[in-house]
Enzyme design. Structure first.
Site, PDB file in Angstrom:
ATOM      1  N   ALA A 253       0.870  -1.176   0.000  1.00  0.00           N
ATOM      2  CA  ALA A 253       0.000   0.000   0.000  1.00  0.00           C
ATOM      3  C   ALA A 253       0.902   1.220   0.000  1.00  0.00           C
ATOM      4  CB  ALA A 253      -0.938   0.009   1.210  1.00  0.00           C
ATOM      5  N   GLU A 287      -1.195   2.437   7.210  1.00  0.00           N
ATOM      6  CA  GLU A 287      -1.235   3.569   6.277  1.00  0.00           C
ATOM      7  C   GLU A 287      -1.911   4.785   6.901  1.00  0.00           C
ATOM      8  OE1 GLU A 287       0.583   3.314   3.763  1.00  0.00           O
ATOM      9  OE2 GLU A 287       0.847   1.143   3.843  1.00  0.00           O
ATOM     10  N   GLU A 309       8.408   4.339   8.400  1.00  0.00           N
ATOM     11  CA  GLU A 309       8.022   2.939   8.258  1.00  0.00           C
ATOM     12  C   GLU A 309       8.077   2.148   9.564  1.00  0.00           C
ATOM     13  OE1 GLU A 309       6.451   2.286   5.763  1.00  0.00           O
ATOM     14  OE2 GLU A 309       7.067   3.975   4.528  1.00  0.00           O
TER      15      GLU A 309
END
Length: 815
Positions: A253, A287, A309
């Site tokens: 994603a 996300e 991340e």
């Protein structure tokens, strides 16, 4: 030409107040028009815009046509006077099939066309002319000319849609690599949550699947949003929130502000397992957290990609587990993700979770930072930080950081400064050993006068749960401990099995004492807590010799009740052991062991039975069984073959010579989807004939416009574990041609790297790779090759044929 750190720093010092007004025309099917008005202020001097591979180009600077020495990568802007400027770049560019640019896809189900700008590092410049770096955040206004019947989505709310012209409001300042546009006849589910417009979207041919899962997708989205609204003091920073299942996305994603793109694999066409739901919830949570950590506050340069991340990966698993209602998310992390991080941390390519900026000298190198260190290890390190600080202090520091740097850029030092204000602990000292240094510690269980003692080999402080069990692995207690330089004695657990880090709070290798190790090897699958089993499955398989690995698998897999752990153990066996460790002569017997472990027939749990069936499908040599499954559309126990399992069966049957091209074509027509086309390519390439291999190789290397997915599908069939001698000639051919293929682009380079021969290699073949690395190999491909060499040359000793034969003959342990 990859942007360098020095160039980015010079340009950031020169420019300010950047904005873009972009107009795209996607009505043509062979190329698109990209017209952008770039406004900025400068201190004066020379700079450049990036624009990759424009076929035609017109540039004006402050209203005057500019005769530019465009080189296919950069538009020089020379002799700029101090003050405000406006550059207009009108270009014609080609669509792409590698996912890096404006990607074009035609759905084989209904012939509908979809386009999408899936951006990222060094990719925005393939869509429009821009200053393509993180710390020149800018508002972006978009106009799109497209089919009037299409849905068009971007980072901001649509302002109007009239006669095929779609206009959008300006975004807040965002990194240009986070821009997104998707267009096509999407099926949509839309609603409002807390006054914010939200939507889920998928291709028209996936409308039934989207409607099937819509209530769950909406609930998870709302739960995650409410949780972040509670823990973050900064409000949600954008004016809408769409999530789009897009075709052929290179990532799982992408966290584009206000409009997240999601890989279609997260919308399964048939069976939706608990693992599928957990994975999807994790991605949604991951996300959405990026809306704050990456989009509201962005790194200055790519060395701090981990700030995005690692934080998002931790939040994804944590929120899926504790908020969205998916117990077992942490089990999947410990079993399926964390082992890859330990492996990555042992390679030459390992790096600190937070490297220095100078260690990432250009964007090409930045691409290699998006790895198991930044995700898996970074996730684990952030979890250890939360455990060590306490969640209240951690979130207080995070919120200070987000408020200080909203809609701007920040570094690790900025985050540490915020955490220092929230916690009395030595945060900078902690970061020095956990974030700034590569490698990991080892936590050992030893004994002193019969008392179990925990010791640490390494330099990091640890806080984790330690658990004790009886000889039959009945729980006897657990508690949280702090371990640093001084050993921790556990006198109350003398004579018991002791498991440190049993709940996975820290990132360290575990070495059990011999008594505990033997008890776990004999009774692993009987432990009641799946999280503890996940930690121990990963520990046992990671540290075992090949013979011991297969012995644990043979004895424990038939008794393992968790489908998640079954799938993780099989994946580890296939990829880490069979592919990279065993000699060619040892592979057949090892596959027999795997097949026997998966062949249990009395399962009443569908998801576990299907996980075992997937393992049996790639390991068995029983063509009659596979043919029976394929003809019936179900396993012998009656479990339906979903498309993924069906194509696994087709692949293995073709590999064993049980299907010809005509029969594979019949399966492709029966499926009728893009995934079915790729499955058929894999099966055709897997046939055990020289002609099949030659045809696959010719398409992989002869078509300059081959999509990365076709290339990957062909490679998956070409490199068949059971056909070592047949594919041997292609090893040298791959090494010879791969560097030139990889120069086509970053996505292609990654696909070529992933296509490394997935079979055991000889010393002579590995030497070919080493020799090639002495020449000019593109950065992304070089990283793949060096990692493969490390994984294969650092492997344990291959078991003897006698050991493997003995295990293959052994019946799996009873229930």
């Amino acid at each position: 030409m990859s942007l360098t750190l020095d160039e980015a720093r010079r340009r950031a010092a020169l420019l300010s107040d950047v904005s873009y007004h972009l107009a795209l025309d996607v009505t043509s099917t062979d190329a698109f028009r990209s017209r952008v008005v770039v406004r900025f202020r400068t201190r004066g001097g020379d700079t450049f815009l990036e624009l990759r591979r424009a076929e035609s180009l017109a540039v004006t600077l402050d209203g005057t046509a500019l005769a530019t020495a465009y080189d296919g990568d950069r538009i020089p802007l020379e002799g700029l006077s101090p003050g405000a400027h406006e550059v207009v770049v009108d270009a014609r560019l080609r669509y792409v099939t590698d996912g890096e640019g404006l990607h074009s896809f035609v759905d084989p189900v209904d012939g509908e066309r979809y386009v999408g700008g899936y951006l990222g590092l060094d990719v925005t410049q393939r869509l429009f002319a821009c200053f393509d770096q993180l710390d020149l955040k800018a508002p972006i206004t978009l106009d799109v000319t497209a089919d009037p019947a299409w849905t068009v989505l971007s980072n901001a709310l649509p302002a109007s849609a009239d006669q095929g012209r779609f206009t959008f409001a300006a975004t807040p300042p965002i990194p240009c690599d986070q821009f997104v546009v998707v267009a096509g006849p999407y099926h949509s589910v839309q609603w409002e949550h807390r006054g914010l417009p939200m939507g889920w979207h998928a291709r028209r041919s996936l409308a039934a699947e989207l409607e099937r899962d819509a209530a769950e997708l909406r609930r998870v989205t709302g739960d995650c949003f409410d949780h972040y609204a509670e823990i973050f003091t900064e409000p949600f920073p954008f004016d809408s929130y769409d999530q789009v299942f897009v075709p052929e996305l290179n990532w799982g994603a992408m966290e584009c502000p206000g409009c997240v793109t999601v890989n279609e694999s997260l919308l399964p066409r048939h069976r939706v397992t608990d693992d599928d739901r957990r994975r999807r919830a994790m991605v949604i949570a991951h996300e959405m957290s990026h809306m704050w950590f990456a989009d509201l506050v962005s790194p200055v340069w790519w060395e701090d990609a981990w700030l995005n991340e690692s934080f998002a990966d931790y939040m994804g698993f944590q929120v899926a587990e504790t908020v969205a209602g998916y117990p077992g998310a942490r089990v999947s992390f410990e079993a399926a993700h964390k082992p890859g991080a330990f492996l990555a941390d042992r390679r030459r390519s390992t790096h600190p979770v937070a490297p220095a900026a100078e260690d990432v000298p250009d964007v090409d190198t930045g691409r290699t930072i998006f790895d198991e260190i930044s995700y898996g290890k970074g996730n684990a390190v952030v979890r250890q930080l939360v455990t060590w600080l306490g969640e209240p202090d951690f979130l207080a520091g995070v919120n200070t950081h987000l408020t200080r740097h909203r809609f701007a850029n920040a570094t690790l030092d900025d985050l540490l400064s915020a955490l220092v204000t929230a916690s009395p602990r030595d945060v900078r000292g902690w970061a020095g050993v956990w974030l700034r240094q590569p490698g990991h510690d080892t936590i050992r269980v030893t004994h002193r006068d019969g008392v179990p003692v925990l010791t640490r080999d390494g330099i990091r402080p640890h806080r984790f749960t330690v658990s004790a069990y009886s000889a039959s692995l009945e729980p006897a207690g657990s508690r949280l401990v702090d371990l640093a330089g001084e050993p921790v004695a556990l006198p109350e657990w003398a004579g018991l099995v002791v498991v440190p880090n049993s709940h996975g709070e820290t990132f360290a290798r575990i070495e059990l004492d011999p008594y505990s190790h033997d008890a776990v090897a004999n009774g692993l699958a009987g432990l009641p807590d799946p999280l503890v089993r996940a930690v121990l499955w990963a520990t046992m398989l990671d540290q075992a010799s090949p013979a011991a690995h297969l012995d644990v698998l043979a004895r424990q897999l038939p008794r393992e009740s968790s489908p998640t752990l079954v799938a993780a153990a099989l994946d580890h066996t296939r990829n880490a052991l069979v592919r990279r460790v065993l000699s060619p002569s040892a592979v057949p017997a090892a596959l027999e062991v795997v097949a026997a472990a998966c062949a249990h027939t009395g399962d009443t749990d569908e998801q576990r039975a299907v996980a075992l069936a997937r393992g049996l499908a790639w390991a068995t040599t029983d063509t009659a069984l596979l043919r029976r499954w394929l003809d019936a559309g179900a396993t012998d126990q009656g479990w339906t073959l979903d498309p993924g399992l069906r194509w696994a069966v087709v692949h293995r049957l073709a590999e064993l010579g049980g299907l010809d091209a005509r029969q594979i074509e019949a399966q492709r027509r029966h499926d009728g989807t893009a995934a079915g086309e790729l499955g058929a390519l894999t099966a055709l390439a897997a046939r055990p004939t020289a002609a099949a291999k030659s045809a696959a190789w010719a398409e992989m290397t002869g078509d300059p416009d081959i999509s990365v997915r076709r290339f990957g599908a062909l490679a998956a069939g070409l490199w068949s574990l059971s056909q070592r001698e047949l594919v041997a000639p292609y090893v040298a051919a791959y090494v010879a041609v791969a560097p030139s293929l990889a120069r086509r682009g970053h996505a292609v380079a990654a696909a070529v790297g992933r296509a490394f021969p997935a079979v055991p290699l000889t010393d002579q073949e590995l030497a070919l790779v080493r020799d090639a690395l002495r020449d000019d190999v593109p950065t992304v491909l070089r990283r793949f090759w060096e990692d493969e060499l490390d994984d294969r040359t650092a492997a344990p000793t291959t078991p003897s044929t006698t050991d493997l034969a003995d295990m293959a003959a052994r019946k799996p342990a009873p229930w």
